[in-house]
Design a protein around this motif. Structure first.
Motif, PDB file in Angstrom:
ATOM      1  N   GLY A 105       0.945  -1.332   0.124  1.00 31.92           N
ATOM      2  CA  GLY A 105       0.140  -0.050  -0.120  1.00 31.92           C
ATOM      3  C   GLY A 105       0.729   1.440   0.097  1.00 31.92           C
ATOM      4  O   GLY A 105       0.509   2.363   0.336  1.00 31.92           O
ATOM      5  N   ALA A 106       2.172   1.303  -0.281  1.00 31.58           N
ATOM      6  CA  ALA A 106       2.979   2.418  -0.597  1.00 31.58           C
ATOM      7  C   ALA A 106       3.408   3.063  -1.883  1.00 31.58           C
ATOM      8  O   ALA A 106       4.227   3.089  -2.038  1.00 31.58           O
ATOM      9  N   PHE A 107       2.618   2.884  -2.277  1.00 34.57           N
ATOM     10  CA  PHE A 107       2.742   3.039  -4.004  1.00 34.57           C
ATOM     11  C   PHE A 107       1.247   3.390  -4.147  1.00 34.57           C
ATOM     12  O   PHE A 107       0.061   2.367  -4.599  1.00 34.57           O
ATOM     13  N   GLY A 108       1.171   4.771  -5.004  1.00 32.84           N
ATOM     14  CA  GLY A 108      -0.275   4.831  -4.951  1.00 32.84           C
ATOM     15  C   GLY A 108      -0.570   6.179  -5.502  1.00 32.84           C
ATOM     16  O   GLY A 108       0.929   6.683  -5.066  1.00 32.84           O
ATOM     17  N   GLU A 109      -1.752   6.774  -6.109  1.00 37.26           N
ATOM     18  CA  GLU A 109      -2.270   8.564  -6.029  1.00 37.26           C
ATOM     19  C   GLU A 109      -1.688   9.434  -4.485  1.00 37.26           C
ATOM     20  O   GLU A 109      -2.250   8.156  -3.667  1.00 37.26           O
ATOM     21  N   LYS A 110      -0.937  10.294  -4.826  1.00 37.23           N
ATOM     22  CA  LYS A 110      -0.598  11.364  -3.557  1.00 37.23           C
ATOM     23  C   LYS A 110      -0.548  11.932  -4.088  1.00 37.23           C
ATOM     24  O   LYS A 110      -0.471  12.300  -5.193  1.00 37.23           O
ATOM     25  N   LYS A 111      -0.770  13.653  -2.353  1.00 39.76           N
ATOM     26  CA  LYS A 111      -0.778  14.637  -3.006  1.00 39.76           C
ATOM     27  C   LYS A 111       0.744  15.200  -3.141  1.00 39.76           C
ATOM     28  O   LYS A 111       1.894  15.175  -1.962  1.00 39.76           O
ATOM     29  N   LEU A 112       1.490  15.646  -4.169  1.00 41.01           N
ATOM     30  CA  LEU A 112       2.541  16.648  -4.231  1.00 41.01           C
ATOM     31  C   LEU A 112       2.751  18.752  -4.483  1.00 41.01           C
ATOM     32  O   LEU A 112       2.162  17.951  -5.692  1.00 41.01           O
ATOM     33  N   TYR A 113       2.981  18.892  -4.185  1.00 41.05           N
ATOM     34  CA  TYR A 113       2.874  20.761  -3.811  1.00 41.05           C
ATOM     35  C   TYR A 113       1.433  21.003  -4.603  1.00 41.05           C
ATOM     36  O   TYR A 113       0.911  21.802  -5.541  1.00 41.05           O
ATOM     37  N   GLY A 114       0.428  20.401  -3.813  1.00 42.34           N
ATOM     38  CA  GLY A 114      -1.158  20.516  -3.740  1.00 42.34           C
ATOM     39  C   GLY A 114      -1.458  19.483  -5.507  1.00 42.34           C
ATOM     40  O   GLY A 114      -2.696  19.862  -5.879  1.00 42.34           O
ATOM     41  N   LYS A 115      -0.575  18.846  -6.093  1.00 41.55           N
ATOM     42  CA  LYS A 115      -0.939  17.963  -7.678  1.00 41.55           C
ATOM     43  C   LYS A 115      -1.012  16.720  -6.678  1.00 41.55           C
ATOM     44  O   LYS A 115      -0.716  16.545  -6.083  1.00 41.55           O
ATOM     45  N   THR A 116      -1.700  16.338  -8.034  1.00 40.85           N
ATOM     46  CA  THR A 116      -2.180  14.523  -7.406  1.00 40.85           C
ATOM     47  C   THR A 116      -1.373  13.651  -8.147  1.00 40.85           C
ATOM     48  O   THR A 116      -1.531  14.082  -9.447  1.00 40.85           O
ATOM     49  N   VAL A 117       0.144  13.307  -7.702  1.00 38.77           N
ATOM     50  CA  VAL A 117       0.090  12.309  -8.174  1.00 38.77           C
ATOM     51  C   VAL A 117       0.281  10.965  -8.302  1.00 38.77           C
ATOM     52  O   VAL A 117       0.389  10.478  -7.541  1.00 38.77           O
ATOM     53  N   THR A 118       1.228   9.590  -9.174  1.00 38.15           N
ATOM     54  CA  THR A 118       1.187   8.175  -8.646  1.00 38.15           C
ATOM     55  C   THR A 118       2.686   8.400  -8.298  1.00 38.15           C
ATOM     56  O   THR A 118       4.067   9.256  -9.234  1.00 38.15           O
ATOM     57  N   GLY A 119       2.654   8.259  -6.813  1.00 32.68           N
ATOM     58  CA  GLY A 119       4.163   7.758  -6.749  1.00 32.68           C
ATOM     59  C   GLY A 119       4.259   6.864  -5.291  1.00 32.68           C
ATOM     60  O   GLY A 119       3.013   5.887  -5.120  1.00 32.68           O
ATOM     61  N   VAL A 120       5.756   6.872  -4.441  1.00 27.75           N
ATOM     62  CA  VAL A 120       5.508   6.084  -3.236  1.00 27.75           C
ATOM     63  C   VAL A 120       5.493   6.591  -2.497  1.00 27.75           C
ATOM     64  O   VAL A 120       4.969   8.401  -1.714  1.00 27.75           O
ATOM     65  N   ILE A 121       4.382   5.871  -1.685  1.00 32.58           N
ATOM     66  CA  ILE A 121       3.678   6.667  -0.467  1.00 32.58           C
ATOM     67  C   ILE A 121       4.589   6.583   1.094  1.00 32.58           C
ATOM     68  O   ILE A 121       4.847   5.851   0.393  1.00 32.58           O
ATOM     69  N   ARG A 122       5.366   7.245   1.339  1.00 34.51           N
ATOM     70  CA  ARG A 122       6.383   7.564   2.581  1.00 34.51           C
ATOM     71  C   ARG A 122       5.214   6.626   3.541  1.00 34.51           C
ATOM     72  O   ARG A 122       4.390   6.921   3.904  1.00 34.51           O
TER      73      ARG A 122
END
Length: 160
Positions: A105-122
């Protein structure tokens, strides 16, 4: 979006290459508790801070029966450079296919600087001696996470 693990779930097993290209399996750690932490990229400021914090607290964690494995999508060569540059003592493994990251569950959509991106969720998952998920922490901050984790697990050093 990958499903997040819950306490009591069986931790997904994995075998991934470490910084030296040697295969590391979760199963190799049965009988000890394992802190598996997921971070976006080696050699970046936040991830460096987090890896250094785990290294600085490794003796305390190991003394309490915990092994620490850091997982990122990086290749072993980059992990070796990261380990050597920062004198890291935690086990770092690479998951370029992101299958283990997704399984935890550590990869998926996340917010980065206000944008939704797909990446590693810390994230950090604590696995018990029998391979069951004991604790899960998602969307953690790089700075201060290790100190909070030690507190949450009740592992304050004696005399603190």
């Amino acid at each position: 979006m990958s499903e997040r693990l819950q306490p009591g779930d069986t931790a997904p097993d994995f075998t991934l290459p470490d910084a030296d290209g040697k295969q590391v399996s979760l199963a190799d750690h049965r009988g000890r508790k394992v802190i598996v932490y997921f971070y976006p990229a080696a050699l970046t400021p936040g991830c460096t801070k987090q890896a250094c914090d785990f290294t600085d607290n490794l003796d305390l964690l190991a003394g309490q029966g915990y092994d620490v494995i850091g997982v990122s999508p990086d290749k072993p060569e980059k992990l070796a450079k990261f380990r050597d540059k920062e004198d890291l003592r935690v086990t770092l493994v690479g998951d370029p296919d992101k299958e283990t990251l997704a399984a935890y569950g550590a990869f998926g959509e996340k917010k980065l600087y206000g944008k939704t991106v797909t990446g590693v969720i810390r994230s950090t998952v604590v696995v018990d001696e029998s391979g069951k998920v004991e604790h899960t922490f998602y969307n953690v901050k790089a700075t201060g996470h290790v100190a909070k984790l030690i507190k949450d697990l009740g592992l304050e050093p004696s005399g603190a």
